[in-house]
Structures are given as C-alpha cells and as structure tokens.
Design a protein around this motif. Structure first.
Motif, PDB file in Angstrom:
ATOM      1  N   MET A   1      13.376 -57.617  -0.979  1.00 51.29           N
ATOM      2  CA  MET A   1      13.070 -56.301  -1.412  1.00 51.29           C
ATOM      3  C   MET A   1      14.565 -55.484  -1.598  1.00 51.29           C
ATOM      4  O   MET A   1      14.808 -54.734  -2.491  1.00 51.29           O
ATOM      5  N   LEU A   2      15.169 -55.729  -0.541  1.00 48.63           N
ATOM      6  CA  LEU A   2      16.544 -55.063  -0.571  1.00 48.63           C
ATOM      7  C   LEU A   2      17.257 -55.450  -1.569  1.00 48.63           C
ATOM      8  O   LEU A   2      18.124 -54.636  -2.120  1.00 48.63           O
ATOM      9  N   LYS A   3      17.266 -56.580  -2.191  1.00 42.61           N
ATOM     10  CA  LYS A   3      18.179 -56.885  -3.249  1.00 42.61           C
ATOM     11  C   LYS A   3      17.618 -56.301  -4.461  1.00 42.61           C
ATOM     12  O   LYS A   3      18.660 -55.962  -5.491  1.00 42.61           O
ATOM     13  N   VAL A   4      16.400 -56.268  -4.614  1.00 39.41           N
ATOM     14  CA  VAL A   4      15.984 -55.375  -5.737  1.00 39.41           C
ATOM     15  C   VAL A   4      16.232 -53.973  -5.762  1.00 39.41           C
ATOM     16  O   VAL A   4      16.918 -53.509  -6.846  1.00 39.41           O
ATOM     17  N   LEU A   5      16.378 -53.457  -4.485  1.00 36.86           N
ATOM     18  CA  LEU A   5      16.746 -51.916  -4.480  1.00 36.86           C
ATOM     19  C   LEU A   5      18.169 -51.783  -4.498  1.00 36.86           C
ATOM     20  O   LEU A   5      18.554 -51.003  -5.100  1.00 36.86           O
ATOM     21  N   ASP A   6      18.837 -53.061  -4.231  1.00 37.45           N
ATOM     22  CA  ASP A   6      20.468 -53.099  -4.317  1.00 37.45           C
ATOM     23  C   ASP A   6      20.675 -52.985  -5.807  1.00 37.45           C
ATOM     24  O   ASP A   6      21.483 -51.793  -6.306  1.00 37.45           O
TER      25      ASP A   6
ATOM     26  N   ASP B   1      18.799 -51.759  -8.076  1.00 37.85           N
ATOM     27  CA  ASP B   1      18.388 -50.442  -8.772  1.00 37.85           C
ATOM     28  C   ASP B   1      19.171 -49.173  -8.312  1.00 37.85           C
ATOM     29  O   ASP B   1      18.682 -48.337  -8.585  1.00 37.85           O
ATOM     30  N   GLY B   2      20.030 -49.547  -7.339  1.00 40.02           N
ATOM     31  CA  GLY B   2      20.798 -48.628  -6.780  1.00 40.02           C
ATOM     32  C   GLY B   2      20.571 -47.546  -5.624  1.00 40.02           C
ATOM     33  O   GLY B   2      21.307 -46.853  -5.473  1.00 40.02           O
ATOM     34  N   ALA B   3      19.400 -47.877  -5.037  1.00 42.74           N
ATOM     35  CA  ALA B   3      18.830 -47.350  -4.045  1.00 42.74           C
ATOM     36  C   ALA B   3      19.236 -47.486  -2.811  1.00 42.74           C
ATOM     37  O   ALA B   3      19.631 -46.667  -1.954  1.00 42.74           O
ATOM     38  N   VAL B   4      19.984 -48.907  -2.331  1.00 42.49           N
ATOM     39  CA  VAL B   4      20.770 -49.217  -1.320  1.00 42.49           C
ATOM     40  C   VAL B   4      21.704 -50.263  -1.713  1.00 42.49           C
ATOM     41  O   VAL B   4      22.067 -50.554  -2.716  1.00 42.49           O
ATOM     42  N   LYS B   5      22.559 -50.294  -0.754  1.00 42.58           N
ATOM     43  CA  LYS B   5      23.888 -51.186  -1.147  1.00 42.58           C
ATOM     44  C   LYS B   5      24.178 -52.067   0.127  1.00 42.58           C
ATOM     45  O   LYS B   5      24.136 -51.652   1.191  1.00 42.58           O
ATOM     46  N   ARG B   6      24.782 -53.264  -0.249  1.00 44.18           N
ATOM     47  CA  ARG B   6      24.975 -54.292   0.905  1.00 44.18           C
ATOM     48  C   ARG B   6      26.323 -54.059   1.235  1.00 44.18           C
ATOM     49  O   ARG B   6      27.027 -54.354  -0.029  1.00 44.18           O
TER      50      ARG B   6
END
Length: 719
Positions: free
Chosen positions: A408-413, A415-420
């Motif tokens: 999920m976090l990778k998809v959000l990453d 999409d620009g919503a989160v960043k690793r």
C-alpha cells in the motif's frame, strides 16, 4: 526500416548471441521490426509476444547496435533472478558486458556502481525492488537515467494493477522515464497481457501517445499439448505423479500451490527413487542456484516449485510442466506453462486440479488494496508523526500485515501521497483520492479470473484456444493437439501400491511450531510495556501441530474443521488419534519425554487449554483427549478476560495481534495452585496457530505462574 547494412549487422550479432556460425542466424521480420524501431527510429515500443518468441534477442541485439553507435548502457528492469543469470551468460557470448543488481548480490553493488559510472558495463539488469530503495534512487538512479542508451522493462504486465501479477515497485519507472534523455528508446516486453492490461501498461510507460510501436503477436504455442487429469484426492495425485513421471518427456517443472505442498511432493518422489529438487520461497539462494544448474544439465527429472520460480527460468528443452493444483488465474497458468517446449517440437502440459485449490486461493487472497479507512488512518499517522516512521512503527498504528502495508505504501509513494526516506516513510501532505471504482473493478477481475480457471478445467473445447481468448488473442482457434482436440494421451490410473504409499505419507501427522522470540516494535505507543527479546524464562518452547493448513495432507482434513463457518463440536476420533501419535513421536524425539531417554524429566506434568470463543468444545475435548491418552492431569482452560473474540482475528499484523491479546487471558486460581504444587513442563493445547502470539502470551502467563516449560500442541499451523 529497410537499411540492409543495419539488418546484416543485427543478424551477425544474433549469430554471436545464440552461438551460431556467422550468416546462419537471422532475426524474424517481427523481431527486426522491433530492433529497427529502437535503433533507427529511437522509439518506444511495447512488445506482447508469446514465451519463446525471442524478446531477449531483441533487446540484446539492439544493445549491441546502440553501443556501437555511442549510446549509453542498456538498463533492463526484470523481476526474474534466475532469468537474469541466464541472460548475463547469453550476453557474454555476444561480447556484451552485463551485470546485475538484485537482492542476492548486495556485496557487489558498490563495485557494479563504479563500473557502470566509468562506462565498463553494456547492460545493467536491475530488480524492480531496487527502484524503491532510497539509496539506489538517490545515488544511482539519476545518473542511470541521464546516461541510459536503452531502457527495457521485462515482464511489463507487472506495472498494471489490472493484471494478474501487479508489483508496485514497477511504478517507480515513471521517475526513470521522466529522467531519460531525448530520443532514448524504451522497450517494454511481456507474454501475458490482455487488451486491458496492454492499454494500461502503454499508459504507465508513456507509450500511449500514438507514436509508440505496439507489436502484439499470436499466442499459440505449437509445441505444447495441454491436458487435464482429474483425480479424487491428493493421495491419487501424488501416486499418479510417481506412476507417470518417467513417461513425461525430458525434464521439467512440477508446480505446487504452496511451499508445504512442494516440500511434501519432493519428499515423496525422492522416496520413490526420483531425482527431484524443491524450489520455493523458503529455499536458500545457494540451493536455488544448485537446483537451477541441475535442471539445466538434466541431472534432475524435475524441479518441484512454487510460483517463486515463476517465469524466471530459461531452459529451451524443458519437456513438461505439471501443476498439482490450479493457479487462480488462467493468465498466470499460461505464463507458467510457457516455460516448456521453447526449443523442442513437443512438450506435455498437464493440470491435476484439487478440491482444496479454492480454499488455498482464498487463503492467499490478501492482495486487494486496503479499504479507504485503513489508508486514511495510515496517512494520518504519518502526518502526525513529525518524522519518518518505520514499517514496524506503523504496524502498531494500522491493522495491516506487513507485506500488505508495504505494498500500500509503495502505491501511495508513486501517487505522491507519501515518500520513502532514510528511516522509514513520511507524508508529503499532497491530496490523495481513493479510487474506489478502480479497486472494486480489480477485485471483480480477480473473481472473474478464478471462474475462468474453473471453466478451463471443465471445458470440452480446445484448451489452448481457451487460454488465448483469455489473453484477447484475436487469432485464437482450435489447436488440434490438446486432450479435448485430439483425445487424452495419458491415463488417470494409478498403481495401487504407490497409492497406498502416498496415502500413508500424507496421513503422517506432525510439523514443528516455532516459538516467538522477540516482542513487536512500537508496543509502547499502544500503552503496552513489552519490547525487545522475550526473556528466556517467559518464552514458549518449540511445539507441534498435526499439519499446516497449506499442505495437501493434513491441511485438506483440517481446513473444513477449522473453517470460519464450521460448527463447534468434540474433536473427531481420527484427529485425536493423530494428535496422540504426534505426542508419541515428539516424546521419542531428541529432548522428548519418553521413559528411558536421558531427558525424561521433560515429560509434561499437566495439560492446559487455550480459551476459544468460537470452538470451545473442540479445544477442550482435544485437551482432555490428549491428557487421558498421556495419563496426565487436565488442569482446565485459561480464563478469558477480554471483551470479545478479537484475539482470534486472523490477518492482523503482530503489533495489533498482541494488543488484542494483552490482558485477554488469566491463570485461574486453581490452575495456579496446580502449577505451584507440580513444577515441570505444561502441555498447552489450542486449535490452530497463525502468528504465534496467542501461544506466546499464554506461555508467558503460565511460566510466570510457575510453569517450568510450556510445550504447545495445536491441530494446525498456518503457512
């Protein structure tokens, strides 16, 4: 694309690549069309062609031609580690210097980075998870994007969440595509994309502008004959395999749906004298390399593999592929059987479906995008953190298992919503929209794929035509070779003696259950003061279960008993007898408690049951039954002090499971008295163990109340 000199040069490179005399090899017209588009026109191309068409020849020939014309190195993004090794060897034959960066060679990354920087590498193969590594993205990716002469995306269907094998790491390719210099060609390749996935992949790669070349060929595999052998149970399937394996041509692959099934099958075939090796997600890397080498050299009859082997194996003379159980998607099935018959005229493909297949599909069906509420909770946790949060820290705040949370976090990453970043994940503060319509469509697509797989098994029409239509192959027509077109070529009969042996093998109960050693990270944030290593004096011991829910022996018998809708009742007699057998074998094992062995002091002094709100009669009758059989006192059931059945919920992550279990049990006063009066090991009985936290929490309570050791016994273990 009619430059005769370039065509002659390309054919010469092909001859070197395949080890043929100069002038004796020639690209097919469709291959040449792709090469010319990349080298002459510097275009972006999407190639959807059957396995064995020669996609790797296209990008290696194009690499050689582009390098001779001053282009930078080719970067190939591929999830197939085994295929990477094959491709590196093939490239060297053509004088192409190839290196690979993936999870199996981290000690080489720095040297490879330097080699690429100074221009000493022609081809760099990169696994997709590297694209999501902070260090790789910051240190290496910008330079690669700026100097790349050709970008190749292998298994490009993995970009699309419409497809059967979506991998969010692939979405990182957007950043690399955006950083490519002008006129840098891009080649995306796949053998398994229907029309919807093809369109989505084209859009993801920026090839949907009308300027891209899309080469989509027929997906028939003239060398393959497909068949289905329907047998009544797992014992018959194992016996059929042992009775007919020698009849299958050459060497091949036997696919199983689970690790447990692959290991059971390997053990049984070895007992019958067959040279086979297991290849699963649990197989060590060195053992994988040896298994691959043994199959390539025909030193083994087969690899018994899970999808860990996947498409990533290049053996042109592979003579057969057998599936013990149906994959959940006909597209995935087409992909796996496509490994056979690439360099031989005839190869056999057989599917042996099982009644347990759909239960296994359901068990592993944990890939859907999480509900919006869980996504929003994750975004809020990151926004409130004030700094990076690691996956373990997030687990304490979000009720998702780690693999699903990371996906999920990778998809959000992307999409620009989160960043690793280094140290974990942060919120970007950018607005994000939950695409519920898309996620619902993907879920429906998964259900449709499962129905199509059922239809494949039962169809009376051509099997190859069926698979081709699933991939939207407009030229699909009857093959004339499969069992429905030409008649069955193999019998469903099994040797009686072999069937007896298979049944005995699958009837043998008993697997080890490993204990938890460390508390989950982040429990303090939940108000629970548990961290670090579980003290030795509070740990559970290694235990036993009758079987794994994912195996084809006891798993098939235990799944109906432990299903969510199964009625509660006394433990069946055959299951109790099997539990007693497990105890007897356990007692005789090293460290057991049978009389006469050095460690007889380890014999349990009492039996305790774990409280169950869904199956109390089953668990208590099991505990009383083994107590009677072992002539041990039954001390009763731990008290359940929690408000609901939350401690029994499956699919939670470790932090959430432990939170639900915290304070859920207590040692009754009379049980505490027994523990004080009778020091020694305690046999702890439950119906199944999933995460291991129920046993860990119960064992901690019992040991703190005076139990010297806690030996868990369950009917089933997951995994």
């Amino acid at each position: 694309m009619n430059d005769p000199e370039l065509r002659a040069e390309a054919d010469a490179v092909l001859a070197e690549l395949v080890g043929a005399p100069k002038g004796s090899a020639r690209l097919r017209e469709d291959q040449w069309q792709a090469v010319a588009a990349l080298v002459e026109e510097r275009r972006r191309a999407l190639v959807v062609q059957r396995t064995g068409w020669g996609k790797s020849a296209v990008y290696f020939v194009a690499t050689a031609l582009l390098r001779r014309r001053g282009s930078g190195p080719t970067v190939i993004v591929s999830p197939l580690l085994a295929l990477m090794r094959n491709q590196v060897e093939a490239a060297e034959r053509a004088g192409i210097r190839a290196r690979t960066i993936n999870s199996s060679n981290p000690e080489e990354w720095e040297a490879i980075h330097e080699e690429v920087s100074r221009g000493g590498t022609d081809v760099l193969l990169v696994s997709p998870e590297r694209l999501n590594s902070v260090d790789f993205r910051e240190r290496m990716l910008p330079g690669l994007a700026a100097t790349t002469g050709l970008l190749v995306v292998d298994e490009a269907h993995c970009i699309s969440d419409w497809g059967h094998d979506f991998r969010p790491d692939y979405r990182r390719l957007r950043a690399m595509l955006a950083g490519l210099g002008p006129g840098v060609p891009v080649l995306a390749t796949t053998a398994t994309a229907n029309a919807r996935v093809t369109a989505d992949v084209a859009e993801q790669l920026g090839t949907g502008t009308g300027e891209a070349l899309v080469l989509r060929g027929p997906l028939d595999r003239e060398s393959l004959r497909l068949g289905v052998v329907r047998l009544p149970d797992a014992a018959h399937r194992l016996a059929w395999l042992a009775g007919h394996l020698d009849e299958l041509p050459g060497s091949g692959i036997i696919y199983a749906l689970t690790v447990a099934a692959a290991e059971e099958t390997t053990a049984f075939l070895r007992q019958r004298g067959f040279e086979v090796s297991s290849y699963t997600g649990r197989t060590e890397n060195a053992d994988r390399l040896q298994a691959e080498a043994d199959l390539l050299a025909n030193r083994v009859k087969a690899l018994v593999a899970t999808s860990a082997l996947g498409m990533g194996f290049d053996k042109p003379d592979l003579g057969f592929v057998v599936h013990l159980g149906s994959p959940s998607s006909p597209i995935a099935y087409y992909q796996q059987v496509g490994r056979a018959g690439r360099g031989v005229e005839h190869a056999d493909v057989l599917l042996l479906p099982g009644r347990e297949d759909e239960a296994i599909w359901r068990y592993f069906a944990d890939t859907a995008f999480p509900p919006e509420e869980q996504v929003r909770r994750t975004l809020a946790a990151l926004a409130d953190a004030g700094g990076p949060l690691s996956l373990p820290a997030l687990e304490a705040m979000v009720d998702l298992r780690r693999t699903r949370l990371e996906t999920m976090l990778k998809v959000l990453d992307v999409d620009g919503a989160v960043k690793r970043v280094k140290g974990g994940w942060i919120s970007t503060g950018e607005p994000w929209v939950y695409d519920s319509e898309r996620y619902a469509w993907v879920a429906r697509q998964r259900a449709a794929e499962q129905q199509a797989m059922r239809d494949y098994v039962s169809t009376t029409g051509c099997r190859m035509e069926f698979l081709r239509r699933q991939l939207d192959d407009e030229g699909a027509s009857p093959c004339g070779r499969c069992d429905n077109c030409a008649g069955a070529w193999t019998s469903s009969a099994v040797p009686e003696e072999t069937l007896t042996d298979a049944a005995k093998e699958l009837d043998r109960p008993g697997v080890e259950v490993g204990p938890r050693r460390m508390w989950p990270t982040g429990m303090a944030a939940l108000g629970i003061d548990l961290k670090g290593r579980i003290p030795a004096g509070e740990q559970c011991s290694t235990g036993r279960a009758l079987g794994r829910l994912s195996d084809i022996g006891w798993g098939n018998r235990l799944r109906p008993l432990l299903a969510d809708d199964a009625p509660d009742g006394p433990v069946p007699g055959d299951v109790l007898r099997a539990a007693v057998t497990v105890l007897a074998d356990w007692a005789r094992s090293p460290g057991g408690w049978a009389p006469g062995v050095p460690d007889a002091s380890a014999r349990p002094v009492g039996v305790v049951a774990v409280p169950s709100l869904s199956r109390p009669r089953l668990v208590e009758s099991l505990a009383r039954g083994v107590a009677d059989a072992g002539r041990l006192p039954f001390w009763g059931t731990l008290a359940h002090t929690g408000p609901d059945a939350s401690h029994t919920a499956r699919r939670s992550n470790s932090a959430q499971r432990l939170r639900a279990l915290s304070g859920a049990f207590a040692v009754p006063e009379d049980m505490a008295g027994e523990l004080a009066r009778s020091p020694g090991p305690v046999l702890l009985v439950d119906d199944y163990t999933d995460s291991g936290w129920t046993l860990a929490v119960a064992a901690r309570l019992l040991r703190r109340a005076g139990g010297e050791k806690v030996l868990p016994l369950t009917l089933a273990a997951t995994g």
